[in-house]
Enzyme design. Sequence first.
Site, mmCIF file in Angstrom:
data_model
loop_
_atom_site.group_PDB
_atom_site.id
_atom_site.type_symbol
_atom_site.label_atom_id
_atom_site.label_comp_id
_atom_site.label_asym_id
_atom_site.label_seq_id
_atom_site.Cartn_x
_atom_site.Cartn_y
_atom_site.Cartn_z
ATOM 1 N N ARG A 97 0.844 -1.216 0.000
ATOM 2 C CA ARG A 97 0.000 0.000 0.000
ATOM 3 C C ARG A 97 0.867 1.249 0.000
ATOM 4 N NH1 ARG A 97 0.217 3.867 2.709
ATOM 5 N NH2 ARG A 97 -0.007 2.838 4.720
ATOM 6 N N LEU A 138 10.981 14.293 0.940
ATOM 7 C CA LEU A 138 10.760 15.441 1.823
ATOM 8 C C LEU A 138 11.659 15.332 3.061
ATOM 9 C CD1 LEU A 138 9.080 18.020 2.460
ATOM 10 C CD2 LEU A 138 7.440 16.537 3.651
ATOM 11 N N GLY A 347 -1.844 -17.051 20.294
ATOM 12 C CA GLY A 347 -0.811 -17.669 21.127
ATOM 13 C C GLY A 347 0.515 -17.715 20.389
ATOM 14 N N GLU A 371 4.391 9.908 7.380
ATOM 15 C CA GLU A 371 3.302 10.822 6.992
ATOM 16 C C GLU A 371 2.792 11.610 8.189
ATOM 17 O OE1 GLU A 371 1.831 10.895 3.853
ATOM 18 O OE2 GLU A 371 2.732 9.141 2.927
ATOM 19 N N GLY A 372 3.706 12.004 9.064
ATOM 20 C CA GLY A 372 3.355 12.701 10.296
ATOM 21 C C GLY A 372 3.221 11.681 11.404
HETATM 22 C C1 LIG Z 1 9.480 3.075 6.450
HETATM 23 C C2 LIG Z 1 9.416 4.571 6.280
HETATM 24 C C3 LIG Z 1 9.098 5.114 5.044
HETATM 25 C C4 LIG Z 1 9.081 6.509 4.879
HETATM 26 N N1 LIG Z 1 8.807 7.035 3.630
HETATM 27 C C5 LIG Z 1 8.993 8.376 3.426
HETATM 28 C C6 LIG Z 1 8.902 8.923 2.100
HETATM 29 O O1 LIG Z 1 8.586 8.222 1.128
HETATM 30 N N2 LIG Z 1 9.184 10.244 1.925
HETATM 31 C C7 LIG Z 1 9.530 11.066 2.967
HETATM 32 O O2 LIG Z 1 9.780 12.244 2.728
HETATM 33 N N3 LIG Z 1 9.596 10.574 4.236
HETATM 34 C C8 LIG Z 1 9.346 9.254 4.483
HETATM 35 N N4 LIG Z 1 9.446 8.735 5.754
HETATM 36 C C9 LIG Z 1 9.867 9.616 6.850
HETATM 37 C C10 LIG Z 1 8.803 9.889 7.875
HETATM 38 O O3 LIG Z 1 7.814 10.727 7.359
HETATM 39 C C11 LIG Z 1 9.505 10.425 9.117
HETATM 40 O O4 LIG Z 1 10.174 9.331 9.718
HETATM 41 C C12 LIG Z 1 8.546 11.082 10.086
HETATM 42 O O5 LIG Z 1 8.048 12.281 9.565
HETATM 43 C C13 LIG Z 1 9.206 11.379 11.439
HETATM 44 O O6 LIG Z 1 10.440 11.987 11.284
HETATM 45 P P1 LIG Z 1 11.714 11.424 12.077
HETATM 46 O O7 LIG Z 1 11.796 9.961 11.827
HETATM 47 O O8 LIG Z 1 12.875 12.266 11.729
HETATM 48 O O9 LIG Z 1 11.346 11.593 13.612
HETATM 49 P P2 LIG Z 1 11.499 12.925 14.486
HETATM 50 O O10 LIG Z 1 10.841 14.086 13.805
HETATM 51 O O11 LIG Z 1 12.910 13.088 14.908
HETATM 52 O O12 LIG Z 1 10.612 12.560 15.758
HETATM 53 C C14 LIG Z 1 11.094 11.715 16.805
HETATM 54 C C15 LIG Z 1 10.032 11.721 17.917
HETATM 55 O O13 LIG Z 1 9.866 13.050 18.419
HETATM 56 C C16 LIG Z 1 8.504 13.422 18.356
HETATM 57 N N5 LIG Z 1 8.405 14.856 18.100
HETATM 58 C C17 LIG Z 1 8.962 15.559 17.076
HETATM 59 N N6 LIG Z 1 8.661 16.860 17.189
HETATM 60 C C18 LIG Z 1 7.873 16.996 18.295
HETATM 61 C C19 LIG Z 1 7.198 18.092 18.932
HETATM 62 N N7 LIG Z 1 7.271 19.327 18.446
HETATM 63 N N8 LIG Z 1 6.495 17.843 20.047
HETATM 64 C C20 LIG Z 1 6.390 16.593 20.539
HETATM 65 N N9 LIG Z 1 7.007 15.521 19.991
HETATM 66 C C21 LIG Z 1 7.716 15.711 18.875
HETATM 67 C C22 LIG Z 1 7.916 12.589 17.230
HETATM 68 O O14 LIG Z 1 6.510 12.430 17.378
HETATM 69 C C23 LIG Z 1 8.669 11.274 17.395
HETATM 70 O O15 LIG Z 1 8.030 10.482 18.369
HETATM 71 C C24 LIG Z 1 9.374 7.346 5.970
HETATM 72 C C25 LIG Z 1 9.655 6.798 7.220
HETATM 73 C C26 LIG Z 1 9.667 5.416 7.383
HETATM 74 C C27 LIG Z 1 9.992 4.857 8.741
#
Ligand SMILES: Cc1cc2nc3c(=O)[nH]c(=O)nc-3n(C[C@H](O)[C@H](O)[C@H](O)COP(=O)(O)OP(=O)(O)OC[C@H]3O[C@@H](n4cnc5c(N)ncnc54)[C@H](O)[C@@H]3O)c2cc1C
Length: 392
Positions: A97, A138, A347, A371-372
């Site tokens: 998906r 992004l 189980g 995606e957030g």
């Molecule tokens: C398998 C996979 C596929 C993906 N595919 C794509 C893709 O195709 N294109 C793309 O652009 N991205 C993609 N992503 C990236 C994804 O969108 C990001 O991982 C996601 O937005 C979170 O960013 P980060 O991993 O840097 O976590 P961070 O932003 O570092 O966050 C770490 C933690 O801190 C928390 N946090 C952050 N800011 C705050 C705040 N202000 N207040 C409270 N808590 C906060 C978050 O909720 C999280 O729990 C993918 C990720 C995965 C794992």
Amino acid sequence: MRPDLFEAPDYYQLDDLLSEEHKLVRSASRDWVKRAISPVIEEYAQRAEFPKQLIGGLAEIGAFGPYIPEEYGGAGLDQISYGLIMQEIERGDSGIRSTASVQSSLVMYPIWKYGSEEQRKKYLPKLASGEFMGCFGLTEPDFGSNPGGMVTNFKDKGDHLLLNGAKLWISNAPFADIAVVWAKDEAGRIHGLIAERGMEGFTTPETHNKWSLRASATGELIFDNVKIPKENLLPGKSGLGAPLGCLDSARYGIAWGAIGAAMDCYDTALRYAKERVQFGKPIAATQLQQKKLAEMITEITKAQLLAWRLGVLRNEGKATTAQISMAKRNNVEMAIKIAREARQVLGGMGITGEYSIMRHMMNLESVITYEGTHDIHLLITGADITGFNAFK
Ligand SMILES: Cc1cc2nc3c(=O)[nH]c(=O)nc-3n(C[C@H](O)[C@H](O)[C@H](O)COP(=O)(O)OP(=O)(O)OC[C@H]3O[C@@H](n4cnc5c(N)ncnc54)[C@H](O)[C@@H]3O)c2cc1C
């Protein structure tokens, strides 16, 4: 993996809310998932490999650009049909998906909405047929939840744009033919650019060792002085709102997709509980297992209603970003909780690849983050209802 005996639950007769076209689209996707995804998905997930042979079938069921107009090769369907297709594919696997979501909402959508007519004609039909696969860049190593801080940038060199930077966690990156990349111009404004595989200085190393979305290929996008033709800049919209508009469409699809994963876990757990005998009776006859199953169908039904209503609002052009956040957040959490409970109903068998539940559970750990993140969507709702933005 066992034969796919899936039967979709519809506890509140929600089919009455669907048109004949919706049901036809759903049944074509459901049949294809049973035929094409279920027999192979476990093996590909175990091997951590994307089953590329599914690309043609995904295109045929309209999963690439379900709502993109037919003149550009899309299926020209409404938002409910789009949601139902995502639900059925994720019933098979969240990774597959993800490939469809990226292709439709993160690659085709920005080209359709923000691209020039030439760009639409050049790329959309090939993306709809699966001849071209795309990815969406992004996220960066230092900017995930806060994409506006991105450092990837381009300079106007007169006859071309010079792109530098790196993107991380990019679904489909390792095999994508094109990438819609978000980068800042010299004034610091975000624009979308189309990078094509083969451009000098553009590489897409694969990210390994994932325990989640193993059947989806994830990678980096590295841009080292890449010359991008000026006609590859998306002219229609700039600023952070441009990529966020794509994410609205993809997150809406996820709200439906998560229901598919949850339905598969529920259906598997229900069947297992009726067949598995302990202490001389089926475990389905025990109060504790009934509590789990009853809560699952209640949550699935609520999630279905949320997604359906959101689809109606989107068809009417009235759905807000905050409403989409609520549905994505609620439905993915619902699915992950159901996956965890369903695994326990099975189980020890629940941890094996004989059944789909553990794979769904691990997949959903990515879905709840990408995606957030779950937190960020809650903060979007919080900002919407209070007027105070708590994450900036
Ligand atoms: C398998 C996979 C596929 C993906 N595919 C794509 C893709 O195709 N294109 C793309 O652009 N991205 C993609 N992503 C990236 C994804 O969108 C990001 O991982 C996601 O937005 C979170 O960013 P980060 O991993 O840097 O976590 P961070 O932003 O570092 O966050 C770490 C933690 O801190 C928390 N946090 C952050 N800011 C705050 C705040 N202000 N207040 C409270 N808590 C906060 C978050 O909720 C999280 O729990 C993918 C990720 C995965 C794992």
